[in-house]
Design an enzyme around this catalytic site. Sequence first.
Site, PDB file in Angstrom:
ATOM      1  N   SER A 117       0.851  -1.201   0.000  1.00  0.00           N
ATOM      2  CA  SER A 117       0.000   0.000   0.000  1.00  0.00           C
ATOM      3  C   SER A 117       0.883   1.246   0.000  1.00  0.00           C
ATOM      4  O   SER A 117       2.034   1.205   0.470  1.00  0.00           O
ATOM      5  CB  SER A 117      -0.859   0.022   1.264  1.00  0.00           C
ATOM      6  OG  SER A 117      -1.525   1.267   1.396  1.00  0.00           O
TER       7      SER A 117
ATOM      8  N   TYR B  47      -2.602  -0.615  10.714  1.00  0.00           N
ATOM      9  CA  TYR B  47      -2.553  -1.169   9.353  1.00  0.00           C
ATOM     10  C   TYR B  47      -1.238  -0.884   8.626  1.00  0.00           C
ATOM     11  O   TYR B  47      -0.630  -1.802   8.051  1.00  0.00           O
ATOM     12  CB  TYR B  47      -3.722  -0.560   8.583  1.00  0.00           C
ATOM     13  CG  TYR B  47      -3.811  -0.843   7.105  1.00  0.00           C
ATOM     14  CD1 TYR B  47      -4.343  -2.041   6.630  1.00  0.00           C
ATOM     15  CD2 TYR B  47      -3.400   0.114   6.160  1.00  0.00           C
ATOM     16  CE1 TYR B  47      -4.462  -2.283   5.267  1.00  0.00           C
ATOM     17  CE2 TYR B  47      -3.519  -0.122   4.803  1.00  0.00           C
ATOM     18  CZ  TYR B  47      -4.044  -1.317   4.355  1.00  0.00           C
ATOM     19  OH  TYR B  47      -4.161  -1.546   3.008  1.00  0.00           O
TER      20      TYR B  47
HETATM   21  P1  NAD Z   1     -11.711  -6.022  -0.293  1.00  0.00           P
HETATM   22  O1  NAD Z   1     -12.513  -5.887   0.940  1.00  0.00           O
HETATM   23  O2  NAD Z   1     -12.441  -6.224  -1.561  1.00  0.00           O
HETATM   24  O3  NAD Z   1     -10.682  -7.207  -0.182  1.00  0.00           O
HETATM   25  C1  NAD Z   1     -10.116  -7.644   1.019  1.00  0.00           C
HETATM   26  C2  NAD Z   1     -10.398  -9.126   1.096  1.00  0.00           C
HETATM   27  O4  NAD Z   1      -9.630  -9.673   2.147  1.00  0.00           O
HETATM   28  C3  NAD Z   1     -11.854  -9.465   1.429  1.00  0.00           C
HETATM   29  O5  NAD Z   1     -12.636  -9.613   0.264  1.00  0.00           O
HETATM   30  C4  NAD Z   1     -11.715 -10.779   2.173  1.00  0.00           C
HETATM   31  O6  NAD Z   1     -12.044 -11.867   1.332  1.00  0.00           O
HETATM   32  C5  NAD Z   1     -10.248 -10.863   2.506  1.00  0.00           C
HETATM   33  N1  NAD Z   1     -10.048 -11.124   3.929  1.00  0.00           N
HETATM   34  C6  NAD Z   1     -10.125 -10.255   4.944  1.00  0.00           C
HETATM   35  N2  NAD Z   1      -9.909 -10.905   6.102  1.00  0.00           N
HETATM   36  C7  NAD Z   1      -9.680 -12.205   5.786  1.00  0.00           C
HETATM   37  C8  NAD Z   1      -9.397 -13.369   6.543  1.00  0.00           C
HETATM   38  N3  NAD Z   1      -9.289 -13.326   7.876  1.00  0.00           N
HETATM   39  N4  NAD Z   1      -9.268 -14.532   5.878  1.00  0.00           N
HETATM   40  C9  NAD Z   1      -9.388 -14.589   4.532  1.00  0.00           C
HETATM   41  N5  NAD Z   1      -9.640 -13.522   3.776  1.00  0.00           N
HETATM   42  C10 NAD Z   1      -9.788 -12.350   4.399  1.00  0.00           C
HETATM   43  O7  NAD Z   1     -10.776  -4.732  -0.364  1.00  0.00           O
HETATM   44  P2  NAD Z   1      -9.515  -4.366  -1.282  1.00  0.00           P
HETATM   45  O8  NAD Z   1      -9.304  -2.931  -1.050  1.00  0.00           O
HETATM   46  O9  NAD Z   1      -9.662  -4.878  -2.643  1.00  0.00           O
HETATM   47  O10 NAD Z   1      -8.321  -5.107  -0.540  1.00  0.00           O
HETATM   48  C11 NAD Z   1      -7.386  -5.894  -1.190  1.00  0.00           C
HETATM   49  C12 NAD Z   1      -5.975  -5.555  -0.715  1.00  0.00           C
HETATM   50  O11 NAD Z   1      -5.621  -4.267  -1.167  1.00  0.00           O
HETATM   51  C13 NAD Z   1      -5.786  -5.551   0.802  1.00  0.00           C
HETATM   52  O12 NAD Z   1      -4.576  -6.200   1.124  1.00  0.00           O
HETATM   53  C14 NAD Z   1      -5.659  -4.081   1.118  1.00  0.00           C
HETATM   54  O13 NAD Z   1      -4.881  -3.856   2.279  1.00  0.00           O
HETATM   55  C15 NAD Z   1      -4.974  -3.588  -0.127  1.00  0.00           C
HETATM   56  N6  NAD Z   1      -5.096  -2.147  -0.345  1.00  0.00           N
HETATM   57  C16 NAD Z   1      -6.316  -1.585  -0.571  1.00  0.00           C
HETATM   58  C17 NAD Z   1      -6.393  -0.226  -0.756  1.00  0.00           C
HETATM   59  C18 NAD Z   1      -7.719   0.449  -1.016  1.00  0.00           C
HETATM   60  O14 NAD Z   1      -7.769   1.685  -1.014  1.00  0.00           O
HETATM   61  N7  NAD Z   1      -8.811  -0.262  -1.237  1.00  0.00           N
HETATM   62  C19 NAD Z   1      -5.244   0.572  -0.715  1.00  0.00           C
HETATM   63  C20 NAD Z   1      -4.021  -0.038  -0.487  1.00  0.00           C
HETATM   64  C21 NAD Z   1      -3.963  -1.402  -0.295  1.00  0.00           C
END
Ligand code: NAD
Length: 296
Positions: free
Chosen positions: A188, A201
């Site tokens: 991130s 986080y």
């Molecule tokens: P999202 O909610 O669609 O995806 C996160 C997924 O993590 C969930 O769908 C869930 O299936 C999974 N998850 C959470 N806890 C879990 C557990 N205990 N066991 C198994 N699966 C679990 O949101 P996203 O934003 O697409 O997130 C994907 C990645 O991107 C994450 O690692 C997040 O930190 C990273 N990220 C997101 C952003 C943003 O702005 N959305 C920014 C930087 C990084």
Amino acid sequence: MIQTTVEDPTKEYTSGSYPNQEQPYPGLQSRMTPIPNCGEDTYKGSGKLLGRKALITGGDSGIARAAAIAYAREGADVAINYLPYEQSDAEEVKKLIEDAGRKALLIPGDLSDEAFCEQMVDQANQELGGLDILALVAGVQHAYKSITDIPTTFLHKIFAVNVFSLYWTVKAALPYLPKGASIITTSSVQAYSPSPDLLAYSPTKSAIVAFTKGLAKQLISQGIRVNSVAPGPIWTPLQVCGGQLPGQIPNFGQSVPFKRAGQPAELAGVYVLLASNESSYITGQIYGITGGLPIA
Ligand code: NAD
Ligand code: MG
């Protein structure tokens, strides 16, 4: 040949503010307004991953769903992991993968459990008949105004899901991964420029950066590449399930140079690049997809 359109990137997808909304963790993409754009109607493949076999964590929604759709349309069979609560989102992804003519495997379960990580990898390897792409995207995020508000139980949880599960999943997968396999983690912009309210986080994401760079050095002798995608603010369920402080959703993404949040579809191309042989000379790198925020 159809001409590609040339558009102002600051005006693409949804620009402007989002309606305030909140869901219980881990949330459902189908209940968001607007529903995130994961490339369902737009991503076109060109055989870049033909015959490949991918395991994608978090694949029901958000960034990982965009990767799952793209991988399938590029010709890969795809296993996705998610939490049981997210079954309805996962079923939508299964259909999208099958509509692309590829095999879809659903593996629900909790990544904070080491035994489950091992079982997930074994099942993916067995039912896909091999494994050569690990896209480790799942993650938890929760905003707390003060360090004093962060419960120790949550610290254990977030480090288990965001960081420890990478060790457990990669350890379990290594015996199966052939030379030429690719591992992609998801860090991130928070690893480089932490927000004050994301103190639980951001350090997990810094750990993922170090994990990726070190693992890349270790595994290149086995012909395995390891890279990371570092997103900026992307419109996904994570953000509306406590990922932002209450009331902050309408401002989400407005302070980056693009003055808009990104959509998951805008990350698919880099997940494909890093999985495919087009990145044959790339390892140990972090790819920022941030709407212009620096990662350095
Ligand atoms: P999202 O909610 O669609 O995806 C996160 C997924 O993590 C969930 O769908 C869930 O299936 C999974 N998850 C959470 N806890 C879990 C557990 N205990 N066991 C198994 N699966 C679990 O949101 P996203 O934003 O697409 O997130 C994907 C990645 O991107 C994450 O690692 C997040 O930190 C990273 N990220 C997101 C952003 C943003 O702005 N959305 C920014 C930087 C990084
Ligand atoms: Mg989800």
